[in-house]
Scaffold this motif. Structure first.
Motif, PDB file in Angstrom:
ATOM      1  N   ALA A 131      26.464  41.600  47.573  1.00 45.08           N
ATOM      2  CA  ALA A 131      27.507  42.468  47.032  1.00 45.08           C
ATOM      3  C   ALA A 131      28.684  41.562  46.708  1.00 45.08           C
ATOM      4  O   ALA A 131      29.274  40.965  47.606  1.00 45.08           O
ATOM      5  CB  ALA A 131      27.889  43.524  48.046  1.00 45.08           C
ATOM      6  N   PHE A 132      28.980  41.425  45.438  1.00 45.29           N
ATOM      7  CA  PHE A 132      30.091  40.586  45.003  1.00 45.29           C
ATOM      8  C   PHE A 132      31.247  41.473  44.578  1.00 45.29           C
ATOM      9  O   PHE A 132      31.078  42.386  43.762  1.00 45.29           O
ATOM     10  CB  PHE A 132      29.668  39.668  43.854  1.00 45.29           C
ATOM     11  CG  PHE A 132      30.830  39.045  43.127  1.00 45.29           C
ATOM     12  CD1 PHE A 132      31.641  38.124  43.772  1.00 45.29           C
ATOM     13  CD2 PHE A 132      31.129  39.394  41.813  1.00 45.29           C
ATOM     14  CE1 PHE A 132      32.742  37.569  43.120  1.00 45.29           C
ATOM     15  CE2 PHE A 132      32.218  38.836  41.152  1.00 45.29           C
ATOM     16  CZ  PHE A 132      33.026  37.922  41.814  1.00 45.29           C
ATOM     17  N   ARG A 133      32.434  41.208  45.144  1.00 45.59           N
ATOM     18  CA  ARG A 133      33.624  41.960  44.765  1.00 45.59           C
ATOM     19  C   ARG A 133      34.702  40.964  44.375  1.00 45.59           C
ATOM     20  O   ARG A 133      34.865  39.924  45.039  1.00 45.59           O
ATOM     21  CB  ARG A 133      34.153  42.804  45.942  1.00 45.59           C
ATOM     22  CG  ARG A 133      33.137  43.699  46.620  1.00 45.59           C
ATOM     23  CD  ARG A 133      32.828  44.950  45.841  1.00 45.59           C
ATOM     24  NE  ARG A 133      34.004  45.728  45.513  1.00 45.59           N
ATOM     25  CZ  ARG A 133      34.418  46.787  46.236  1.00 45.59           C
ATOM     26  NH1 ARG A 133      33.778  47.141  47.322  1.00 45.59           N
ATOM     27  NH2 ARG A 133      35.467  47.480  45.858  1.00 45.59           N
ATOM     28  N   GLY A 134      35.449  41.290  43.358  1.00 45.61           N
ATOM     29  CA  GLY A 134      36.528  40.410  42.974  1.00 45.61           C
ATOM     30  C   GLY A 134      37.101  40.801  41.622  1.00 45.61           C
ATOM     31  O   GLY A 134      36.530  41.660  40.928  1.00 45.61           O
ATOM     32  N   ALA A 135      38.215  40.190  41.258  1.00 44.44           N
ATOM     33  CA  ALA A 135      38.860  40.492  39.985  1.00 44.44           C
ATOM     34  C   ALA A 135      38.125  39.747  38.867  1.00 44.44           C
ATOM     35  O   ALA A 135      37.167  39.015  39.105  1.00 44.44           O
ATOM     36  CB  ALA A 135      40.334  40.092  40.040  1.00 44.44           C
ATOM     37  N   MET A 136      38.609  39.921  37.650  1.00 43.56           N
ATOM     38  CA  MET A 136      37.936  39.372  36.476  1.00 43.56           C
ATOM     39  C   MET A 136      37.786  37.844  36.519  1.00 43.56           C
ATOM     40  O   MET A 136      36.753  37.302  36.123  1.00 43.56           O
ATOM     41  CB  MET A 136      38.671  39.776  35.201  1.00 43.56           C
ATOM     42  CG  MET A 136      38.230  41.110  34.673  1.00 43.56           C
ATOM     43  SD  MET A 136      36.441  41.109  34.448  1.00 43.56           S
ATOM     44  CE  MET A 136      36.055  42.754  34.842  1.00 43.56           C
ATOM     45  N   LEU A 177      31.954  38.033  49.165  1.00 45.86           N
ATOM     46  CA  LEU A 177      30.501  37.927  49.013  1.00 45.86           C
ATOM     47  C   LEU A 177      29.892  38.404  50.322  1.00 45.86           C
ATOM     48  O   LEU A 177      30.227  37.884  51.387  1.00 45.86           O
ATOM     49  CB  LEU A 177      30.080  36.474  48.769  1.00 45.86           C
ATOM     50  CG  LEU A 177      30.488  35.828  47.450  1.00 45.86           C
ATOM     51  CD1 LEU A 177      30.250  34.317  47.508  1.00 45.86           C
ATOM     52  CD2 LEU A 177      29.724  36.432  46.278  1.00 45.86           C
ATOM     53  N   VAL A 178      29.042  39.409  50.254  1.00 38.13           N
ATOM     54  CA  VAL A 178      28.430  39.923  51.485  1.00 38.13           C
ATOM     55  C   VAL A 178      26.924  40.039  51.265  1.00 38.13           C
ATOM     56  O   VAL A 178      26.465  40.579  50.257  1.00 38.13           O
ATOM     57  CB  VAL A 178      29.029  41.293  51.882  1.00 38.13           C
ATOM     58  CG1 VAL A 178      28.318  41.842  53.120  1.00 38.13           C
ATOM     59  CG2 VAL A 178      30.525  41.172  52.143  1.00 38.13           C
ATOM     60  N   ASP A 179      26.204  39.517  52.224  1.00 38.79           N
ATOM     61  CA  ASP A 179      24.736  39.588  52.178  1.00 38.79           C
ATOM     62  C   ASP A 179      24.301  41.018  52.500  1.00 38.79           C
ATOM     63  O   ASP A 179      24.559  41.527  53.586  1.00 38.79           O
ATOM     64  CB  ASP A 179      24.169  38.612  53.217  1.00 38.79           C
ATOM     65  CG  ASP A 179      22.640  38.693  53.307  1.00 38.79           C
ATOM     66  OD1 ASP A 179      22.024  39.356  52.447  1.00 38.79           O
ATOM     67  OD2 ASP A 179      22.079  38.081  54.248  1.00 38.79           O
ATOM     68  N   VAL A 180      23.676  41.656  51.526  1.00 43.10           N
ATOM     69  CA  VAL A 180      23.163  43.009  51.779  1.00 43.10           C
ATOM     70  C   VAL A 180      21.658  43.054  51.471  1.00 43.10           C
ATOM     71  O   VAL A 180      21.113  44.106  51.147  1.00 43.10           O
ATOM     72  CB  VAL A 180      23.927  44.078  50.957  1.00 43.10           C
ATOM     73  CG1 VAL A 180      25.353  44.225  51.464  1.00 43.10           C
ATOM     74  CG2 VAL A 180      23.934  43.754  49.468  1.00 43.10           C
ATOM     75  N   SER A 181      21.023  41.885  51.587  1.00 45.77           N
ATOM     76  CA  SER A 181      19.596  41.797  51.227  1.00 45.77           C
ATOM     77  C   SER A 181      18.753  42.823  51.962  1.00 45.77           C
ATOM     78  O   SER A 181      17.821  43.397  51.405  1.00 45.77           O
ATOM     79  CB  SER A 181      19.060  40.409  51.566  1.00 45.77           C
ATOM     80  OG  SER A 181      19.836  39.418  50.960  1.00 45.77           O
ATOM     81  N   ARG A 182      19.056  43.008  53.250  1.00 46.12           N
ATOM     82  CA  ARG A 182      18.202  43.876  54.067  1.00 46.12           C
ATOM     83  C   ARG A 182      18.777  45.289  54.172  1.00 46.12           C
ATOM     84  O   ARG A 182      18.187  46.149  54.786  1.00 46.12           O
ATOM     85  CB  ARG A 182      18.043  43.289  55.468  1.00 46.12           C
ATOM     86  CG  ARG A 182      17.454  41.886  55.488  1.00 46.12           C
ATOM     87  CD  ARG A 182      15.958  41.892  55.216  1.00 46.12           C
ATOM     88  NE  ARG A 182      15.611  42.104  53.815  1.00 46.12           N
ATOM     89  CZ  ARG A 182      15.616  41.170  52.874  1.00 46.12           C
ATOM     90  NH1 ARG A 182      15.958  39.946  53.159  1.00 46.12           N
ATOM     91  NH2 ARG A 182      15.289  41.452  51.625  1.00 46.12           N
ATOM     92  N   ARG A 183      19.963  45.504  53.602  1.00 47.46           N
ATOM     93  CA  ARG A 183      20.591  46.823  53.690  1.00 47.46           C
ATOM     94  C   ARG A 183      19.791  47.850  52.904  1.00 47.46           C
ATOM     95  O   ARG A 183      19.683  48.995  53.265  1.00 47.46           O
ATOM     96  CB  ARG A 183      22.010  46.752  53.121  1.00 47.46           C
ATOM     97  CG  ARG A 183      22.758  48.064  53.185  1.00 47.46           C
ATOM     98  CD  ARG A 183      24.158  47.945  52.637  1.00 47.46           C
ATOM     99  NE  ARG A 183      24.186  47.822  51.185  1.00 47.46           N
ATOM    100  CZ  ARG A 183      25.311  47.840  50.461  1.00 47.46           C
ATOM    101  NH1 ARG A 183      26.490  47.960  51.076  1.00 47.46           N
ATOM    102  NH2 ARG A 183      25.265  47.721  49.154  1.00 47.46           N
ATOM    103  N   GLN A 184      19.239  47.425  51.795  1.00 45.67           N
ATOM    104  CA  GLN A 184      18.558  48.378  50.935  1.00 45.67           C
ATOM    105  C   GLN A 184      17.205  47.863  50.497  1.00 45.67           C
ATOM    106  O   GLN A 184      16.892  46.692  50.624  1.00 45.67           O
ATOM    107  CB  GLN A 184      19.417  48.727  49.729  1.00 45.67           C
ATOM    108  CG  GLN A 184      19.911  47.550  48.943  1.00 45.67           C
ATOM    109  CD  GLN A 184      21.304  47.800  48.397  1.00 45.67           C
ATOM    110  OE1 GLN A 184      22.199  48.268  49.114  1.00 45.67           O
ATOM    111  NE2 GLN A 184      21.502  47.507  47.133  1.00 45.67           N
TER     112      GLN A 184
END
Lengths: 996, 193
Positions: free
Chosen positions: B36-41, B105-112
């Protein structure tokens, strides 16, 4: 068996496919294409049910969904019996088995009919007047009167078994939804389709065509209407973007052009495919809706108008022209409009004798004159006074109308009486869509006014009764709805349709000699309406509720306007002044299965299971529901009670080591350069000085200052927090954070990501937990010095990256391992193998609750109830008072939250250590407080503590912390229980075990 | 204690779709790496260069190559999908590229877990539980959005005219799969596809 009243030719039935069926145990034959009603009529059966209240014999009145009398139960095996089906909508299939309702022991001899003898007692409002009131006890009503009345007056029986059928659901979108597949609806759909629109067309009948299905005489554009109909249907089928849905009732019209349809898929089949869905709910969002719902013929109100054999004129014509059935051999007709003449002619042409046409109008219309010159006996300005006959009409009494009076001068014998008071536009869906109805004086009907949504009404439901006009109107609407305006002229040759009609009652209702029914299904007579007005009801809303007129399952399709007109006449008001009741969903009764759809059993709601669930299941866990989650409640060994299991789990966790599945805790990764600043705003605590690698217990408030969540939060890096929330609060906390971030603190460079399901969480708690962890985790120094209580490290287990917390919710030395969910079960098994070497145990949520209560740790939602501030639950130490701001800070300063006398968290010990208090029980100063005494507080948590060998409880008590050592009482049905207020920490008050 | 050969377990073994006409099929997606990537442009630009596929700036759009995909789910939110074996490499590359630029940056590989749906009846099947208009004009290829699947939140991404990719949180997978299987027995009129 013969079908004595079947014509030799004609109709849309398939005479090559005879079908046998039974009604009340008697066997009959019909044809494919028949409805149950038409098949029974073909066999000369008119008596099909007993009425709701008086158990009067009733016959088939109509031919469509407006039928009020002919309700049957159709059985198809266990759990598959459906009551209250309208025979007119039940399609015949081989082996159909139907039963009449409301009769015992049989239709012909019904004991309940004795009610008719007492009918003067059974007037409107009778139940309330007789059985309710100050001097009647509620007991008599609920135990005696109501059950007896319900049994006598019920409408069918619901099946007792679970419904074994499958119900489908479908969301769909379209440019144009056309409701009603009669000629107008078909033309509207075709016009829209030709203009390129995505069209859905639905109709409640088994075939599309509406009135054209029972029209053998009209010509449209030079073609016989049946041929024209087939051509239109072919043209529609050729369009790729047209979906045609017969047997589909649009039953609800909601906001945003959202229309709900019920499609019946298998009820018409003799042997439906096993497992095939029985019905499908369509939830449709339409850019435009075209209502082409037609109109419903109105009965006339006169004494005996409910005798079997008395029918709506157009229904009889439908039975003849669509089904090839003569409803009788000696037909009398009573009408207030021209359309009934078509029925008379058609029936005469088919071989029935039409003995008389009684026309209530003063002046003869052209149609009446034509009828006369064709040799029919037509009596103008005449009205029926009474229809007589027991189980079938046999004679009518009629006379000339003189003011409000009908002078009796003649009787005539007949075996079928057709009536028509005119036509009521079907405006149910228009009204449901919130459109306002306008009363049209000329036609005496309510017509659609300005639509409230993007919607058109066309054809008879819009008062457009001439076919040519209806088709032209439909074409305009269809093209406009598709965004390409157009016009078309249709040339129609049509037998007489509808001139004016009549509403209400021609004869003075007070002079009727018998019961003149207004609402057939709820057995409401003209006298009931008049009684209601005499009792002071002025609005139709009150009259409706007093008499129950229009409140049956047919929602007054045939009765509303007559009831309204009778009331208006009685009150000397105009019809619109008396008002019109609202039309409500559903248009016709709809099954519960349809609303449930797939949401039943395991699929009713998501059932969330952790990655460790399988192991718990294999190892005998008893589960409890926590929100949508299944959590292991306790792990009983063979023969062990819950009490014993929980005691063992607590004991072994405190003595050795315990494993607990904590995966359901909410987890949020808060990341960004402003993460600490954001945390400072969202939680009461201060986070600035928390070093990476350390944890802190955080308390979250809402704006009012009340505690809404808590959890341990680890700072993984300068710019990264690993937040845990309560299981139930996971989404609430994320939403509150996201809400504040977007609306109040958009300048903060921080982002939130839920990681609840990324990690499976294994809590390892107890004095031996470090030994277990040491065997599992690589790359982390877990010694007490290197990894003190409340710290977090990244490590690996078997090469898999894990996040290790040293935290405790038991008061013991403890760890929680966060592992990627796919490895949850495998690592749990590793941990369990290790734990067993150190006198290990697996414990469930109950033991977890007990152990945390022994330590006085609160649970959100148990010790808090949405009105507790941190200080109330002993958490003022967690509030960063020096912080300039945080959510709830100003709320906390509210005067009512800082005064004394607030309830505070305390421990409670019963005088008898064996007594375990009831959670929720109230606390009072005296042992026997008089009724009305306010409680000083209540018990929030209560358990047997194996560790302490006695019961313990937490509670909230007014100024509790200042009352240590005082005694209070818990008044219970078996007598008061004495308790002493103590500190809320019962075990290891100094926390030595925790920091070990 | 390096490699214990730990057994992985997906939230569901298989998914069964029994549409009688075989106009639609479904299968569970293989494990992939997810960030999951979060950030501005500005961060998005840096991320895009390091990741290797363009990050759509239009919300509810996806861009994809054979192995990589970026789904824009919000004004500052992307879901990055890539081969699982590349996880460490991708993470380190992104971290390096984004150093000094605010981001998450958050590892969500196993979340879904993913469910792939293929076939002409994909859209009608999904519309048993998804309220959106899935006509290809209204929901073109490479539309990706969070939405509801009955009572579960999912990400729905149209990968081709007749193919969809669903992502649902782990514990919701049995519910979503169960409904798909149930609904596949109830498919409506073929004309709707």
């Amino acid at each position: 068996m013969s079908q004595p009243l079947r014509t030799d030719v004609g109709g849309r039935i398939d005479r090559h496919t005879p079908l046998s069926f039974s009604f009340d145990g008697n066997n009959f034959t019909g044809y494919a294409g028949d409805s149950l009603a038409s098949a029974l009529l073909a066999n000369g059966v008119h008596l099909i049910g007993r009425s709701f209240k008086y158990h009067r014999p009733r016959g088939i009145l109509a031919a469509g969904s407006d039928e009020p009398n002919a309700l049957v139960n159709v059985g198809r095996g266990p759990g598959r019996s459906t009551p209250n089906l309208r025979m007119t909508q039940v399609e015949l299939y081989e082996g159909l088995c139907a039963r009449s309702q409301n009769s015992w022991p049989s239709l012909a001899f019904d004991v309940g009919a004795i009610a008719s003898l007492f009918s003067p007692l059974l007037i409107a409002g009778f139940y309330y007047k007789t059985f309710m009131g100050p001097f009647r006890t509620a007991w008599l009503w609920t135990k005696l009167f109501e059950p007896v009345i319900r049994r006598a007056a019920g409408l069918g029986n619901a099946p007792r078994e679970a419904d074994p059928d499958r119900y489908a659901n479908q969301y769909a979108h379209c440019d144009v939804l056309v409701v009603g597949g009669g000629p107008a609806g078909l033309i509207a759909a075709l016009a829209a389709a030709e203009a390129g629109a995505r069209v859905i067309l639905c109709d409640e009948q088994s075939e599309l065509g509406g009135s054209a299905l029972a029209d053998t005489r009209s010509l449209v554009d030079g073609q016989p209407i049946s041929e024209w109909l087939s051509n239109i249907l072919v043209a529609l089928s050729a369009h790729q973007h047209v979906t045609m849905l017969p047997r589909t009732t649009a039953f609800g019209y909601y906001a945003g052009n959202f229309v709900a349809l019920a499609e019946r898929l298998t009820d018409h089949l003799a042997s439906p495919e096993v497992g095939a869905p029985r019905e499908r709910m369509w939830q449709i969002r339409a850019k435009r809706v075209i209502l082409a719902t037609g109109s419903i013929e109105r009965p006339l109100v006169f004494a005996g108008n409910d005798r079997p054999g008395v029918m709506l004129a157009d229904a009889a014509k439908t039975y003849l022209d669509r089904y090839g059935v003569l409803c009788g051999k000696r037909i009398a007709v009573v009408t207030a409009t021209d359309s009934a003449y078509s029925a008379a002619w058609a029936l005469r042409a088919a071989g029935a004798e039409v003995v008389i046409i009684i026309d209530t109008r003063k002046a003869a219309s052209a149609v009446a004159a034509a009828a006369q010159s064709s040799g029919l006996r037509v009596e103008m300005a005449t009205m029926i006074r009474e229809a007589t006959g027991g189980k079938r009409v046999s004679r009518i009494v009629f006379g000339r109308i003189d003011e409000d009076h009908v002078a009796v001068d003649e009787t005539i014998d007949c075996d079928c009486l057709l009536m028509s008071a005119g036509w009521t536009p079907t405006v149910h869906l228009f009204s449901q869509s919130r459109g306002k109805l306008l009363f049209d004086e000329a036609s005496g009907a309510f017509l659609p006014g300005e639509p409230a949504q993007k919607q058109f009404s066309v054809g008879a439901c819009n008062g457009q009764f001439e076919l040519a006009d209806a088709l032209a109107e439909a074409f305009v609407a269809g093209s406009a709805a598709a965004g390409r305006p157009g016009q078309k002229k249709f040339v129609v040759e049509q037998s007489p349709t509808i001139a004016t009609g009549f509403t209400g009652m021609i004869e003075d209702p007070k002079a009727t000699r018998g019961k003149a029914f207004v609402d057939f299904q709820n057995d409401v007579t003209s006298r009931d309406i008049i009684l209601a007005t005499r009792e002071g009801m002025r609005s139709i809303e009150h009259i409706k509720r007093f008499t129950t007129v229009g409140m049956a399952t047919d929602q007054g399709k045939t009765s509303n306007l007559n009831a309204l007109a009778i009331a208006a006449h009685e009150l000397s008001k105009s019809v619109p002044q008396v008002g019109l009741t609202s039309f409500r969903q559903p248009y016709t009764p709809t099954t519960f299965g349809l609303f449930a759809g797939h949401a039943r059993g395991e699929l009713f709601d998501p059932v969330r299971r952790t990655a460790i669930h399988g192991w718990a299941e294999r190892n005998g866990a008893v589960f409890e529901d926590v929100g949508q989650w299944k959590r292991a409640h306790y792990f009983p060994q063979a023969g062990e009670s819950m009490h014993a299991a929980v005691a063992r789990e607590c004991r072994k966790a405190r003595e050795g080591v315990g494993l607990f599945d904590a995966s359901t805790l909410g987890k949020i990764e808060v990341v960004g350069p402003d993460a600490a600043a954001f945390m400072n705003l969202m939680y009461t605590n201060s986070w600035t000085k928390l070093e990476p690698g350390r944890c802190r217990y955080g308390v979250m408030l809402n704006e009012a200052g009340f505690v809404i969540d808590d959890g341990v939060i680890g700072r993984v890096a300068d710019d990264r927090f690993h937040v845990t929330t309560t299981t139930g609060g996971a989404s609430r906390v994320l939403h509150q954070m996201e809400d504040y971030l977007q609306t109040e603190f958009p300048e903060l460079r921080v982002w939130l990501t839920s990681t609840t399901e990324q990690w499976a969480v294994i809590a390892v708690q107890g004095p031996n937990s470090r030994e277990v962890i040491a065997q599992l985790v690589e790359g982390v120094d877990i010694s007490a010095e290197a990894m003190p209580h409340m710290s977090v490290r990244d490590g690996k287990i078997g090469g898999v990256p894990v996040r290790l917390f040293r935290v405790s919710f038991t008061g013991e030395l403890g760890f929680e391992i966060n592992v990627p969910a796919d490895y949850g079960e495998a690592i749990w098994e590793l941990a369990w193998n290790e734990a067993q070497k150190y006198d290990g145990v697996v414990y469930g949520t109950e033991a977890m609750h007990v152990m945390r209560a022994e330590k006085g740790y609160i649970i959100i939602g148990q010790e808090t109830d949405g009105t507790m501030v941190p200080d109330d639950v002993g958490l003022s130490w967690a509030v960063g008072k020096a912080k300039p701001d945080f959510v709830g800070k100003r709320g906390l300063a509210r005067q009512d939250l800082v005064v004394s006398g607030r309830k505070q968290l305390v421990g409670l010990l019963t005088a008898d250590p064996k007594t375990v208090l009831e959670e929720g029980a109230q606390l009072t100063a005296g042992p026997a407080p008089p009724i009305g005494t306010a409680a000083l507080g209540h018990v929030t948590s209560s358990y047997w503590s194996e560790t302490l060998g006695r019961s313990i409880a937490l509670g909230v008590v007014k100024d509790g912390r200042a009352c240590m050592g005082q005694s209070l009482y818990v008044p219970m049905p078996d007598g008061p229980i004495s308790v002493t207020i103590t500190n809320s920490v019962f075990f290891d008050r100094d926390g030595e075990r925790l920091n070990g | 204690m390096a490699d214990l050969g730990l057994t992985r377990r997906a939230p569901l073994e298989t998914i069964s779709i029994e549409a009688p006409d075989s106009l639609v099929s479904a299968r569970l997606g293989a494990p992939v790496g997810r960030i999951a990537f979060r950030g501005a442009m500005d961060a998005a630009k840096l991320c895009e260069n390091a990741f290797g596929v363009s990050l759509p700036i239009e919300i509810n759009r996806a861009s994809a190559t054979a192995e990589l995909a970026a789904l824009c789910l919000g004004p500052d939110e992307w879901l990055l999908l890539f081969p699982e074996t590349d996880f460490e490499r991708v993470l380190q590359r992104l971290k390096a590229a984004l150093l000094g630029t605010p981001h998450s940056l958050v590892d969500v590989s196993r979340r879904q877990t993913a469910i792939e749906i293929h076939g002409r009846n994909s859209a009608p099947l999904l519309n048993s539980c998804v309220m959106l208009d899935l006509a290809v004009e209204a929901f073109p290829v490479n539309t990706a959005t969070r939405t509801l699947f009955a009572k579960a939140e999912i990400i729905l991404w149209r990968t081709a005219v007749d193919s969809f990719h669903i992502e649902a949180w782990r514990s919701f997978i049995p519910y979503v799969a169960g409904l798909l299987s149930e609904a596949s027995l109830c498919l409506p009129h073929p004309k709707l596809s």
